[in-house]
Design an enzyme around this catalytic site. Structure first.
Site, PDB file in Angstrom:
ATOM      1  N   ASP A 172     120.176  85.947  54.219  1.00  0.00           N
ATOM      2  CA  ASP A 172     120.926  84.832  54.095  1.00  0.00           C
ATOM      3  C   ASP A 172     121.804  84.958  55.261  1.00  0.00           C
ATOM      4  O   ASP A 172     122.814  85.620  55.261  1.00  0.00           O
ATOM      5  CB  ASP A 172     121.572  84.621  52.869  1.00  0.00           C
ATOM      6  CG  ASP A 172     122.425  83.077  52.726  1.00  0.00           C
ATOM      7  OD1 ASP A 172     122.863  82.847  53.548  1.00  0.00           O
ATOM      8  OD2 ASP A 172     122.012  82.653  51.503  1.00  0.00           O
ATOM      9  N   HIS A 173     121.485  83.927  56.307  1.00  0.00           N
ATOM     10  CA  HIS A 173     122.343  84.169  57.499  1.00  0.00           C
ATOM     11  C   HIS A 173     123.818  83.642  57.496  1.00  0.00           C
ATOM     12  O   HIS A 173     124.737  84.241  58.280  1.00  0.00           O
ATOM     13  CB  HIS A 173     121.793  83.506  58.738  1.00  0.00           C
ATOM     14  CG  HIS A 173     121.785  81.871  58.568  1.00  0.00           C
ATOM     15  ND1 HIS A 173     121.066  80.913  57.996  1.00  0.00           N
ATOM     16  CD2 HIS A 173     122.811  81.263  59.555  1.00  0.00           C
ATOM     17  CE1 HIS A 173     121.611  79.974  58.437  1.00  0.00           C
ATOM     18  NE2 HIS A 173     122.527  79.849  59.178  1.00  0.00           N
ATOM     19  N   HIS A 235     123.185  79.603  50.629  1.00  0.00           N
ATOM     20  CA  HIS A 235     124.373  79.623  51.621  1.00  0.00           C
ATOM     21  C   HIS A 235     125.443  79.564  50.483  1.00  0.00           C
ATOM     22  O   HIS A 235     126.409  80.193  50.560  1.00  0.00           O
ATOM     23  CB  HIS A 235     124.248  78.740  52.660  1.00  0.00           C
ATOM     24  CG  HIS A 235     123.036  78.946  53.546  1.00  0.00           C
ATOM     25  ND1 HIS A 235     122.417  80.123  53.460  1.00  0.00           N
ATOM     26  CD2 HIS A 235     122.184  77.944  54.159  1.00  0.00           C
ATOM     27  CE1 HIS A 235     121.267  79.919  54.357  1.00  0.00           C
ATOM     28  NE2 HIS A 235     121.209  78.697  54.821  1.00  0.00           N
TER      29      HIS A 235
HETATM   30  C1  BG6 Z   1     119.491  76.614  57.016  1.00  0.00           C
HETATM   31  C2  BG6 Z   1     119.068  75.286  56.649  1.00  0.00           C
HETATM   32  O1  BG6 Z   1     119.338  77.496  56.205  1.00  0.00           O
HETATM   33  O2  BG6 Z   1     120.854  76.625  57.496  1.00  0.00           O
HETATM   34  C3  BG6 Z   1     119.518  74.073  57.542  1.00  0.00           C
HETATM   35  O3  BG6 Z   1     117.792  75.491  56.341  1.00  0.00           O
HETATM   36  C4  BG6 Z   1     120.604  74.161  57.878  1.00  0.00           C
HETATM   37  O4  BG6 Z   1     119.046  72.868  56.778  1.00  0.00           O
HETATM   38  C5  BG6 Z   1     121.358  75.512  58.593  1.00  0.00           C
HETATM   39  O5  BG6 Z   1     120.818  73.293  59.108  1.00  0.00           O
HETATM   40  C6  BG6 Z   1     122.728  75.648  58.730  1.00  0.00           C
HETATM   41  O6  BG6 Z   1     123.016  76.787  59.454  1.00  0.00           O
HETATM   42  P1  BG6 Z   1     124.260  76.699  60.343  1.00  0.00           P
HETATM   43  O7  BG6 Z   1     124.432  78.286  60.607  1.00  0.00           O
HETATM   44  O8  BG6 Z   1     123.837  76.259  61.622  1.00  0.00           O
HETATM   45  O9  BG6 Z   1     125.265  76.472  59.309  1.00  0.00           O
END
Ligand code: BG6
Length: 478
Positions: A172-173, A235
């Protein structure tokens, strides 16, 4: 922390994620001297490519997405030398012998499944059949991890046929973002906050992840997911866990993940009137969600706000307001802990109405600030103002702080180190679906139509009402 030499195989090595995130991230670690000599990256995908053509493709990705560091031609050339390419048939036999010949038995091996979940089983099975993976090998999988509890269970089951939980890294980044980890440092590294971190002192908590982008080219995927599955189940849920969990006994994967799991399991079911779903409308020549998603009758939400509650001693009675959406006013993600009013104020009238707020900003300008009340300087008598004690990382950490590592960089290196703290365990993912499934089923049953909102706004008005009717208000998206 240094790592051992490794072989990293990226299935889906020519795909978007590999080009935009994984490989540019690895290049930055390489430049930082964190990729030990002798480590290798092997791109694997269906296409028939020579390694030289693959290196060109990766060079393009790094130049486009790798930031200023990609102009360092010597480093880039040295990094590309560590890359190989194998053309592979995920569901057939083609290419597996070549891969087996390339991957070395005596180094750490990680296999990144940057492919559709429907291929996880086939890949896992073949890695074993061909003796490529060993009991210490790691596999990395991306979201979406299922689309409901049943499919997530099935995926966990498939992976478990060939790998132990200790070998599985579910990314989960958001957990790799610098501020998210700092949240744990602030909570558990200072004596100031923990005594106040409960329903005696906290009025409510807001978690906002606002984006300015729409669904763009991802309409087909997104329309089947919506904001709940795309952002909340993973997230926002992870952010909620880190903010609400009990202090783990150690900063260690098992202990941290046990505490997170308890939070998810303590979430109350959410009644319909505590959920607001929205969909962005057209704006001048900008297409509406429905146009972008290519589905004129879509009921999918591109915005969602939820009033959640955690049923335990620490948080009973404290609302957690979550919201996320696309095409909002600004790219602005923040967790705000809003403390209660003073039990008694010695100041009069308006002067009494001041609150401490701890704001943890994920983007932009990653950092943390604490709003405190002070006397307005000057001779005008005792007038109080709220000012932030600001700790923007870039300022606080000087030049180095500006170069906050990308989430993927950190997470991939954690895979090599064998540290699962910032990855989701199978039971966590399942518990998260167990909470979201009935909410989704509820609005599907009611044929709930998302409220339209103007692009560039803060979402539908009903979302403002969610807080207004309880005498609270959302923090500004700016
Ligand atoms: C992804 C989603 O996991 O996270 C996207 O699938 C979203 O829809 C993105 O735009 C947002 O990531 P960050 O790091 O740009 O906030």
């Amino acid at each position: 922390i240094p790592v051992e030499p490794f072989d990293l195989v990226i299935f889906g090595g020519t795909g978007d994620l590999a080009r935009r995130k994984i490989l540019p991230g690895l290049f930055r670690r390489f430049r930082a001297g964190q990729m030990p000599e002798g480590s290798r990256i092997i791109g694997a995908a269906r296409g028939n490519l020579e390694t030289s053509a693959y290196r060109d493709l990766v060079r393009g990705g790094i130049q486009e997405f790798g930031g200023s560091e990609s102009s360092d031609g010597d480093s880039l050339a040295a990094f590309l030398d560590s890359l190989q390419y194998v053309s592979i048939d995920a569901t057939g036999e083609g290419g597996w012998q070549s891969l087996a010949g390339l991957v070395r038995p005596d180094v750490i091996k990680a296999f990144y499944f940057s492919v559709a979940p429907s291929l996880f089983g086939a890949l896992a099975e073949r890695l074993h059949m061909h003796g490529i993976a060993d009991p210490e090998s790691r596999i990395v999988v991306e979201k979406p991890f299922g689309r409901d509890l049943d499919s997530a269970r099935a995926l966990n089951h498939t992976l478990a046929e060939h790998f132990r939980e200790e070998q599985i890294y579910r990314i989960d980044h958001y957990l790799g973002k610098e501020t998210v980890q700092n949240l744990m440092a602030v909570r558990f590294g200072n004596i100031l906050f923990e005594p106040l971190w409960n329903n005696h002192y906290v009025d409510h908590i807001q978690i906002t992840v606002a984006e300015t982008v729409g669904v763009e080219g991802r309409g087909e995927y997104y329309d089947k997911s919506g904001a709940m599955r795309d952002m909340v189940q993973n997230h926002l849920m992870q952010l909620l866990c880190l903010i609400a969990m009990e202090p783990p006994a150690q900063f260690e994967a098992g202990a941290v993940r046990d505490e997170k799991l308890k939070v998810i399991r303590a979430l109350r079911p959410v009644p319909a009137h505590h959920i607001v779903r929205g969909q962005y409308d057209a704006d001048g020549d900008q297409p509406s969600y429905r146009e972008e998603a290519g589905n004129p009758r879509s009921f999918t939400e591109s915005f969602i706000a939820i009033r959640a509650e955690i049923a335990n001693w620490r948080w009973s009675g404290v609302p957690f307001y979550l919201r996320t959406g696309k095409k909002l006013r600004a790219r602005h993600s923040e967790i705000a802990v809003v403390f209660k009013d003073l039990p008694h104020s010695i100041f009069e009238g308006d002067q009494a109405r001041h609150r401490n707020i701890l704001s943890i900003r994920l983007q932009p300008n990653e950092g943390i600030d604490l709003t405190v009340t002070i006397k307005e300087p000057g001779p005008g008598g005792m007038r109080l103002v709220d000012v932030p004690l600001d700790m923007t990382f870039a300022t606080a950490l000087g030049e180095d702080g500006k170069d906050v590592p990308d989430a993927y960089e950190r997470l991939i290196m954690d895979v090599i180190r064998g540290n699962q703290t910032l990855f989701m365990r199978g039971d966590e993912v399942e518990a998260a679906w167990a909470w979201t499934d009935p909410l989704i089923a509820g609005w599907e049953r009611r044929n709930d139509v998302p409220k339209l909102y103007d692009p560039g706004s803060a979402g539908p008005d009903d979302s403002l009402m969610l807080l207004h009717r309880e005498g609270r208000r959302w923090r500004e998206i700016k």
